[in-house]
Write an enzyme that holds these catalytic residues in place. Sequence first.
Site, PDB file in Angstrom:
ATOM      1  N   GLU A  89      30.312  34.812  39.177  1.00 27.14           N
ATOM      2  CA  GLU A  89      29.153  35.835  38.778  1.00 27.14           C
ATOM      3  C   GLU A  89      28.493  35.226  37.631  1.00 27.14           C
ATOM      4  O   GLU A  89      28.314  35.871  36.515  1.00 27.14           O
ATOM      5  CB  GLU A  89      29.839  37.131  38.377  1.00 27.14           C
ATOM      6  CG  GLU A  89      30.548  37.745  39.763  1.00 27.14           C
ATOM      7  CD  GLU A  89      31.281  39.058  39.531  1.00 27.14           C
ATOM      8  OE1 GLU A  89      31.727  39.374  38.173  1.00 27.14           O
ATOM      9  OE2 GLU A  89      31.350  39.718  40.314  1.00 27.14           O
ATOM     10  N   ASP A 107      36.855  43.441  45.663  1.00 25.93           N
ATOM     11  CA  ASP A 107      36.868  44.089  44.190  1.00 25.93           C
ATOM     12  C   ASP A 107      37.430  45.389  44.205  1.00 25.93           C
ATOM     13  O   ASP A 107      36.571  46.107  43.844  1.00 25.93           O
ATOM     14  CB  ASP A 107      35.325  43.810  43.860  1.00 25.93           C
ATOM     15  CG  ASP A 107      35.398  43.651  42.333  1.00 25.93           C
ATOM     16  OD1 ASP A 107      36.385  43.677  41.840  1.00 25.93           O
ATOM     17  OD2 ASP A 107      34.275  44.027  41.960  1.00 25.93           O
ATOM     18  N   GLU A 126      37.456  51.654  37.949  1.00 33.84           N
ATOM     19  CA  GLU A 126      36.137  51.029  37.995  1.00 33.84           C
ATOM     20  C   GLU A 126      35.278  51.584  39.384  1.00 33.84           C
ATOM     21  O   GLU A 126      34.260  52.039  39.064  1.00 33.84           O
ATOM     22  CB  GLU A 126      35.922  49.546  38.146  1.00 33.84           C
ATOM     23  CG  GLU A 126      34.722  49.196  38.387  1.00 33.84           C
ATOM     24  CD  GLU A 126      34.761  47.582  38.382  1.00 33.84           C
ATOM     25  OE1 GLU A 126      35.588  46.889  38.146  1.00 33.84           O
ATOM     26  OE2 GLU A 126      33.720  46.862  38.756  1.00 33.84           O
TER      27      GLU A 126
END
Length: 842
Positions: free
Chosen positions: A301, A381, A409
């Site tokens: 990323e 993820d 998250e």
Amino acid sequence: MLTLLVFAFLGLAFAENGIDGWLRYASLPRDVAAGARIPGVIIALNDSVVSPIFTAGRELQKGIAGITGVQLKVSSTTTGNTSSITVGTLDSVASAAGQVANLPELTGDGFYLDTTGSGARIIGHTERGALYGAFEYLSMLAQGNFSEVSYASNPSAPIRWANQWDNLDGSIERGYAGPSIFFKNGAVVSDLTRVSQYARLLASVGINGLVVNNVNAALAANIPLLNSANIAGLGRIADAMRPWGVRLALSLNFDAPRNNGGLATSDPFDSAVIKFWDDKTAELYRSIPDLAGFLVKANSEDQPGPLTYNRTLADGANLFAKALKPHGDGLVMFRAFVYDHHLTEDNWKNDRANAAVDFFKHLDGQFDDNVVIQIKYGPIDFQVREPPSPLFANLLQSNVAIELQVTQEYLGQQNHLVYLPPLWKTILDYDLKVEGQSSVIGRDILTGHRFNRSTNGYASVINVGTNTTWLGHHLAMSNFYAYGRLAWDPLRDETQIVEEWAHLTFGSDRKVIDTITDMSLESWPAYENYTGNLGIQTLTDITGPHYGPNPASQDGNGWGQWTRADATTIGMDRTVWNGTGFSGQYPPEIAAKYEKIETTPDDLLLWFHHVPYTQRLKSGKTVIQHFYDAHYAGAETVQSFPERWASLKGLIDDERFNEVAFRLEYQTGHAIVWRDAINEFYRNMSSIPDDQGRVGNHTWRIEAEKMTLSGYQAVSVTPFETASGRKAITTSSNQTTGTATATLDFPSGVYNIGVNYYDVMGGRAKYEILLNGQTLGKWEGNLEDKLGNTFSSQLNGHSAARVYFKGVNVEKGAVLTIRGTPDGGEPAPLDYVSILPIGRVD
Ligand SMILES: *[C@@H]1O[C@H](CO)[C@@H](O)[C@H](O)[C@H]1NC(C)=O
Ligand SMILES: *[C@@H]1O[C@H](CO)[C@@H](O)[C@H](O)[C@H]1NC(C)=O
Ligand SMILES: *[C@@H]1O[C@H](CO)[C@@H](O)[C@H](O)[C@H]1NC(C)=O
Ligand SMILES: *[C@@H]1O[C@H](CO)[C@@H](O)[C@H](O)[C@H]1NC(C)=O
Ligand SMILES: *[C@@H]1O[C@H](CO)[C@@H](O)[C@H](O)[C@H]1NC(C)=O
Ligand SMILES: *[C@@H]1O[C@H](CO)[C@@H](O)[C@H](O)[C@H]1NC(C)=O
Ligand SMILES: *[C@@H]1O[C@H](CO)[C@@H](O)[C@H](O)[C@H]1NC(C)=O
Ligand SMILES: *[C@@H]1O[C@H](CO)[C@@H](O)[C@H](O)[C@H]1NC(C)=O
Ligand SMILES: *[C@@H]1O[C@H](CO)[C@@H](O)[C@H](O)[C@H]1NC(C)=O
Ligand SMILES: *[C@@H]1O[C@H](CO)[C@@H](O)[C@H](O)[C@H]1NC(C)=O
Ligand SMILES: *[C@@H]1O[C@H](CO)[C@@H](O)[C@H](O)[C@H]1NC(C)=O
């Protein structure tokens, strides 16, 4: 004034703000306490204030005083009183009390707990182990368990770490409970009280290491991490945690040689770069003599990494490993989260899920022995359901640790109750059958047994903040607690863990324990049902805050969390025969199972296969009908939470009762937002109606845009599925109150009224609801204060929320009015009103 003071005092006495978590040491009910056998003195065999054994003595003293009211003395030498609680290491106990015979085998940070006879012996394999034994003993006492026990308990793995994604400016990436307890304005905070309190919670569940700063260490705000003032500050953090046996570790910026060292390169083979890291590491050890090591996110990323310099990931990891080596046992936790986030969806064979094995398998055997590959539980993820990362079956000569998330998250961000161990267990209990042999991830692989590794284990992103609740939601603390328990023993039962946690956190009332346990166990299946089921992933906004629904965001971008949904089909073809080949990354027996639709379990069908919406599941339902039904079922499950929680009023303190009640009520509304958005999105895309006639058919709903409006205007909402009927209303100016009115054409009776609105950042709009001109209630767009996190400044699935007015008498023909007063950037948005017969979920 006097009465106010008295009231405040009483309030304090009974209110609990969550700061002690499960370590409250609340006094036992009198009848239970009567059975207590409490020895006469505490002997903690180390008088150094930084010793975990000294800490254990103090903790025993504090705990026993709280639980039983008995105030014991702590001595660091034997007193000759046989009725004592002795805590120490094997050596210290042996030299103080003579030979310790017939002790079961102790390993790692294990301990022996013996409460037979008139005293108690707590013997650690390490000093830290002795502290863990003391916590175990206190946990028994706090649960009113005075039975005589004598057993050893050893950890499943040596690495049991927590990660914090705290930035130096005090913000926390994916943190939902206020700013950092570690950093503020680019530096370490001066008052570290909260840090020791956090270390205490960590130690009490066996966590022995903490990475204090964000893995995204190359962010501009984080560049100054390695300056000398911050290294001194990190030393103070380590000092605050040391008495609890928690060692500090750091996330490193791979490009620090360029960013901090003034070098032209960060090439791991460059001698100046090697020297930079050797020197920095030595400097860190001067400040933190027991530094636990480094965490590195490289070439991921947009983070820099060894591939930037044409070196391998192993070259990059070993650079840090070699810098640590001369100083002791420091580890490099090297994240396997390396993938290309510019993949093109046009290519059917592209698949982000393949990345970890593609990047790491060929490097197996090339990592130094103090490197540990930190692998997220699933290939993508932290989704609501993923198969296990196949990398666990492909690294046979490398140390590995699993990465979990306590911070939610993708899983409701602590505004939704989601008890995670049942999800974690789908991974930990999974048998990968490597080379045809039993290879259960928790029991065989992470313990190191399967591939003969001695440095494996666990990491979890926790992200506590300054809020006294630590995580925002009191009930989310069960995930923190359970993480430690499972890292210690991955075979432990998730039901027992939450019962034990509820007992310690809310007291011994059976109704309280059972209600919390039942709701917790239903919460993840419900969340999966109303977010993304059948292995399609959490259908959230993956390019935004990862919170509310936005299924379209999965596709059409390089991030590779694709669903490949079109008008007739959905799912990722990850087969070998026709798809991305991902299933072939598993050992043959597992690969064969996922290769075929017939042998793929329903709950991962869309993870592995691209199928028509009309594909029949093993349940007999079509995929699309399952979507509809599951979303209805999941949202309905959580509608029962507020009422079940309400039945505990008076059985727990008001402060925590009210705070949890608020969040559970919020969750019921947001679950409906999720349900309707996902169902409407796929109904629209597939053109297949719900065979139960529910989707898009809201008999009890009045659309705000169809009400009579004054000072309000209709607006289109993006994404469309996050507004009922695609439209909402906002005030025409940010200065004047708007009014929306409707005449109610429902049979006279008692109703629950739900109002869906949007709570956006940028203001705190005020609302009032009236029936025939009489005020029924008021609310404010202030979830940023009440939930403590902010989602969006736009009308969408993040900001969409609902308030209820329950048990309202409604006459046919009554006039309903809502007044919305804008505030700053919040134009008092409204979506719809539901007039629901009692017991009806619209
Ligand atoms: C041991 O401690 C208990 C509790 O303080 C006390 O009652 C007892 O007299 C002590 N015994 C000896 C031998 O000191
Ligand atoms: C006491 O604790 C300190 C700090 O943990 C440690 O360095 C020391 O070795 C311990 N002493 C004994 C005798 O175990
Ligand atoms: C008391 O604690 C011991 C040790 O953890 C445990 O084995 C036992 O089942 C507990 N007893 C009760 C009644 O909970
Ligand atoms: C890496 O290798 C490629 C091809 O061999 C070359 O074009 C590139 O300049 C190299 N990059 C660096 C930073 O050395
Ligand atoms: C396991 O590894 C150790 C060294 O790390 C080695 O001494 C031992 O022989 C290995 N055992 C097996 C069964 O391979
Ligand atoms: C904790 O968060 C709540 C919102 O959930 C907020 O009302 C409260 O003020 C916060 N407390 C602290 C100490 O930050
Ligand atoms: C096989 O892959 C192609 C894309 O290459 C896809 O269009 C087709 O639907 C797949 N066939 C099956 C049976 O899944
Ligand atoms: C989830 O959805 C399925 C399918 O409709 C249903 O059978 C199950 O009871 C639901 N579970 C929960 C907890 O909502
Ligand atoms: C889906 O939405 C589009 C506009 O976004 C609309 O043109 C189309 O008719 C809708 N299809 C169905 C089946 O509702
Ligand atoms: C809409 O729902 C009502 C019940 O709420 C039902 O009677 C009606 O048949 C449904 N309409 C459609 C088109 O499914
Ligand atoms: C009100 O809206 C105007 C125009 O959009 C904007 O310039 C102004 O800043 C807003 N006022 C507040 C207090 O936000």
